[in-house]
Design a protein around this motif. Structure first.
Motif, PDB file in Angstrom:
ATOM      1  N   ARG A   1       4.330 -52.169 -40.906  1.00 39.97           N
ATOM      2  CA  ARG A   1       5.374 -52.157 -39.881  1.00 39.97           C
ATOM      3  C   ARG A   1       5.678 -53.574 -39.453  1.00 39.97           C
ATOM      4  N   THR A   2       6.813 -53.768 -38.790  1.00 44.14           N
ATOM      5  CA  THR A   2       7.075 -55.047 -38.146  1.00 44.14           C
ATOM      6  C   THR A   2       6.228 -55.116 -36.881  1.00 44.14           C
ATOM      7  N   VAL A   3       6.147 -56.288 -36.279  1.00 44.11           N
ATOM      8  CA  VAL A   3       5.403 -56.433 -35.028  1.00 44.11           C
ATOM      9  C   VAL A   3       5.962 -55.494 -33.968  1.00 44.11           C
ATOM     10  N   ASP A   4       7.282 -55.461 -33.819  1.00 49.03           N
ATOM     11  CA  ASP A   4       7.905 -54.611 -32.800  1.00 49.03           C
ATOM     12  C   ASP A   4       7.688 -53.128 -33.095  1.00 49.03           C
ATOM     13  N   GLU A   5       7.750 -52.750 -34.365  1.00 42.55           N
ATOM     14  CA  GLU A   5       7.519 -51.349 -34.725  1.00 42.55           C
ATOM     15  C   GLU A   5       6.078 -50.935 -34.424  1.00 42.55           C
ATOM     16  N   ALA A   6       5.141 -51.856 -34.669  1.00 47.66           N
ATOM     17  CA  ALA A   6       3.739 -51.560 -34.366  1.00 47.66           C
ATOM     18  C   ALA A   6       3.530 -51.396 -32.862  1.00 47.66           C
ATOM     19  N   LEU A   7       4.149 -52.266 -32.087  1.00 51.81           N
ATOM     20  CA  LEU A   7       4.027 -52.163 -30.633  1.00 51.81           C
ATOM     21  C   LEU A   7       4.620 -50.843 -30.138  1.00 51.81           C
ATOM     22  N   ALA A   8       5.750 -50.446 -30.717  1.00 49.30           N
ATOM     23  CA  ALA A   8       6.377 -49.180 -30.327  1.00 49.30           C
ATOM     24  C   ALA A   8       5.465 -47.998 -30.665  1.00 49.30           C
ATOM     25  N   MET A   9       4.722 -48.106 -31.772  1.00 46.07           N
ATOM     26  CA  MET A   9       3.784 -47.051 -32.152  1.00 46.07           C
ATOM     27  C   MET A   9       2.631 -46.958 -31.157  1.00 46.07           C
ATOM     28  N   PHE A  10       2.218 -48.114 -30.626  1.00 45.00           N
ATOM     29  CA  PHE A  10       1.075 -48.125 -29.716  1.00 45.00           C
ATOM     30  C   PHE A  10       1.427 -47.680 -28.301  1.00 45.00           C
ATOM     31  N   GLU A  11       2.679 -47.795 -27.903  1.00 44.82           N
ATOM     32  CA  GLU A  11       3.056 -47.468 -26.515  1.00 44.82           C
ATOM     33  C   GLU A  11       2.614 -46.078 -26.085  1.00 44.82           C
ATOM     34  N   PRO A  12       2.940 -45.016 -26.839  1.00 48.65           N
ATOM     35  CA  PRO A  12       2.479 -43.686 -26.408  1.00 48.65           C
ATOM     36  C   PRO A  12       0.964 -43.523 -26.499  1.00 48.65           C
ATOM     37  N   VAL A  13       0.340 -44.236 -27.418  1.00 51.94           N
ATOM     38  CA  VAL A  13      -1.123 -44.177 -27.522  1.00 51.94           C
ATOM     39  C   VAL A  13      -1.758 -44.722 -26.246  1.00 51.94           C
ATOM     40  N   VAL A  14      -1.293 -45.899 -25.838  1.00 53.58           N
ATOM     41  CA  VAL A  14      -1.838 -46.528 -24.631  1.00 53.58           C
ATOM     42  C   VAL A  14      -1.523 -45.681 -23.399  1.00 53.58           C
ATOM     43  N   ALA A  15      -0.291 -45.189 -23.315  1.00 54.98           N
ATOM     44  CA  ALA A  15       0.109 -44.386 -22.153  1.00 54.98           C
ATOM     45  C   ALA A  15      -0.746 -43.132 -22.030  1.00 54.98           C
ATOM     46  N   ARG A  16      -0.958 -42.436 -23.139  1.00 51.02           N
ATOM     47  CA  ARG A  16      -1.752 -41.205 -23.099  1.00 51.02           C
ATOM     48  C   ARG A  16      -3.219 -41.503 -22.798  1.00 51.02           C
ATOM     49  N   ALA A  17      -3.731 -42.600 -23.356  1.00 49.25           N
ATOM     50  CA  ALA A  17      -5.119 -42.970 -23.085  1.00 49.25           C
ATOM     51  C   ALA A  17      -5.311 -43.279 -21.604  1.00 49.25           C
ATOM     52  N   LYS A  18      -4.395 -44.045 -21.043  1.00 48.67           N
ATOM     53  CA  LYS A  18      -4.501 -44.392 -19.620  1.00 48.67           C
ATOM     54  C   LYS A  18      -4.372 -43.154 -18.742  1.00 48.67           C
ATOM     55  N   ALA A  19      -3.476 -42.241 -19.133  1.00 52.07           N
ATOM     56  CA  ALA A  19      -3.311 -41.003 -18.367  1.00 52.07           C
ATOM     57  C   ALA A  19      -4.580 -40.163 -18.385  1.00 52.07           C
ATOM     58  N   SER A  20      -5.385 -40.350 -19.434  1.00 49.33           N
ATOM     59  CA  SER A  20      -6.655 -39.622 -19.545  1.00 49.33           C
ATOM     60  C   SER A  20      -7.817 -40.388 -18.910  1.00 49.33           C
ATOM     61  N   GLY A  21      -7.514 -41.514 -18.268  1.00 51.37           N
ATOM     62  CA  GLY A  21      -8.549 -42.308 -17.617  1.00 51.37           C
ATOM     63  C   GLY A  21      -9.403 -43.107 -18.578  1.00 51.37           C
ATOM     64  N   VAL A  22      -8.859 -43.395 -19.768  1.00 45.51           N
ATOM     65  CA  VAL A  22      -9.599 -44.099 -20.804  1.00 45.51           C
ATOM     66  C   VAL A  22      -9.262 -45.591 -20.788  1.00 45.51           C
ATOM     67  N   HIS A  23     -10.279 -46.423 -20.931  1.00 46.31           N
ATOM     68  CA  HIS A  23     -10.098 -47.880 -21.002  1.00 46.31           C
ATOM     69  C   HIS A  23      -9.490 -48.247 -22.345  1.00 46.31           C
ATOM     70  N   VAL A  24      -8.495 -49.140 -22.338  1.00 44.83           N
ATOM     71  CA  VAL A  24      -7.813 -49.522 -23.575  1.00 44.83           C
ATOM     72  C   VAL A  24      -7.927 -51.022 -23.807  1.00 44.83           C
ATOM     73  N   ARG A  25      -8.433 -51.359 -24.973  1.00 41.39           N
ATOM     74  CA  ARG A  25      -8.487 -52.754 -25.421  1.00 41.39           C
ATOM     75  C   ARG A  25      -7.377 -52.980 -26.438  1.00 41.39           C
ATOM     76  N   GLY A  26      -6.740 -54.128 -26.375  1.00 42.47           N
ATOM     77  CA  GLY A  26      -5.743 -54.476 -27.365  1.00 42.47           C
ATOM     78  C   GLY A  26      -6.256 -55.618 -28.226  1.00 42.47           C
ATOM     79  N   TYR A  27      -6.454 -55.346 -29.514  1.00 39.17           N
ATOM     80  CA  TYR A  27      -6.807 -56.405 -30.448  1.00 39.17           C
ATOM     81  C   TYR A  27      -5.527 -57.087 -30.911  1.00 39.17           C
ATOM     82  N   LEU A  28      -5.561 -58.394 -30.984  1.00 41.32           N
ATOM     83  CA  LEU A  28      -4.427 -59.123 -31.535  1.00 41.32           C
ATOM     84  C   LEU A  28      -4.926 -60.028 -32.654  1.00 41.32           C
TER      85      LEU A  28
END
Length: 310
Positions: A123-150
């Motif tokens: 994916r492009t950088v922007d496409e990858a970020l768009a893929m992660f947005e719902p992942v991060v949102a759902r994890a946070k909604a579940s009270g889960v800590h999220v680390r972002g590797y760059l």
């Protein structure tokens, strides 16, 4: 065991949290498959050595990382440990798998460069970020800590040196989507201390709290400890390392091993910085794991201390 003389240096943190990546980042690049029981024992021994954050596995599709295809079998074997056990999740399906097993800390993995985003995620950088947005949102909604590797924060095998503003832009995107913590990766080990200081300075000047930053150095050119020291001077208190110096990156062939946890602990102990890690037990664990893998440990400290005990 011979230990370094403790001589504190001014301006450094009193304590550092080591984010142990050996069971995941260390083993994902192995040519052969390590038995699930051995991986579980590895995690347990690392916890017994005093490590409080141990990245257990990855919920990436087995097609891409076959060495970690046993995530569903492994996680329940270590889930009772009184330590943080983050796991890598590439997308919502990976998150579903992790949450179903009770994972409370997850990590997503982005790239600072287009070339590596294409190689690692197709994916492009922007496409990858768009893929992660719902992942991060759902994890946070579940009270889960999220680390972002760059990845590729300092250099890329296809693009060369990576401009600091380019890295800062992707860091900001990850934090804005809700990541609790960022790990700045020197995936091919080309960073030097001045470059580390420049990136950290720019990030903090742009409003990123240093408490949200961790560093992840590879020792390709022998710079990992020097770069870590530069990060400590800037106030960073989270450092990624891999027991025995295991690991690399399957999608960047010039990436060699991670900073060895034992080498890091030796330096920090000499500086009077607390880690909570028992170096004896850690060295014994890495020596044991080297036996399981059938080769000597890359860690200089493991080799030095193991030799002294013979």
């Amino acid at each position: 065991m011979t230990l370094p003389m403790t001589v504190p240096a001014p301006g450094l943190p009193a304590r550092v949290r080591i984010h142990e990546v050996g069971p995941r980042d260390g083993l994902q690049n192995e040519k052969g498959t390590v038995p699930t029981e051995v991986k579980a024992e590895f995690v347990r021994r690392l916890a017994d050595a005093g490590l409080t954050t141990i990245e257990a596995t990855s919920f990436v599709h087995p097609k891409w990382v076959p060495q970690l295809a046993d995530a569903e079998e492994l996680f329940p074997l270590v889930g009772d440990l009184p330590v943080a056990l983050p796991v890598l999740v590439p997308n919502e399906r990976g998150l579903d798998r992790a949450l179903a097993l009770g994972a409370r800390r997850v990590a997503v993995f982005a790239s600072a460069t287009e070339s590596f985003a294409k190689a690692n995620l197709n994916r492009t950088v922007d496409e990858a970020l768009a893929m992660f947005e719902p992942v991060v949102a759902r994890a946070k909604a579940s009270g889960v800590h999220v680390r972002g590797y760059l990845s590729m924060c300092f250099g890329d095998p296809w693009e060369g040196a990576v401009p600091v503003p380019q890295v800062v832009k992707v860091c900001k995107a990850l934090l804005d989507m809700g990541c609790d913590e960022l790990s700045l990766g020197d995936t091919i080990g080309v960073a030097t201390p001045g470059h580390v200081r420049a990136l950290l300075t720019e990030l903090t000047e742009q409003g990123t709290p240093v408490a949200a930053l961790g560093v992840h150095f590879h020792d390709t050119y022998g710079q990992a400890l020097a770069n870590t020291y530069a990060a400590l001077e800037h106030g960073v208190t989270t450092v990624d390392a891999s027991a025995g110096g295991l690991g690399g990156c399957p999608y960047a062939k010039s990436a060699t091993g991670n900073l060895a946890t034992e080498d890091l602990v030796w330096m920090l102990r000499g500086l009077g910085i607390d880690t909570g890690v028992d170096l004896d037990r850690l060295v014994a664990t890495s020596a044991w794991m080297a036996e399981q893998l059938g080769r000597p440990s890359p860690s200089r400290t493991v080799r030095a201390l193991s030799h002294k005990e013979q």
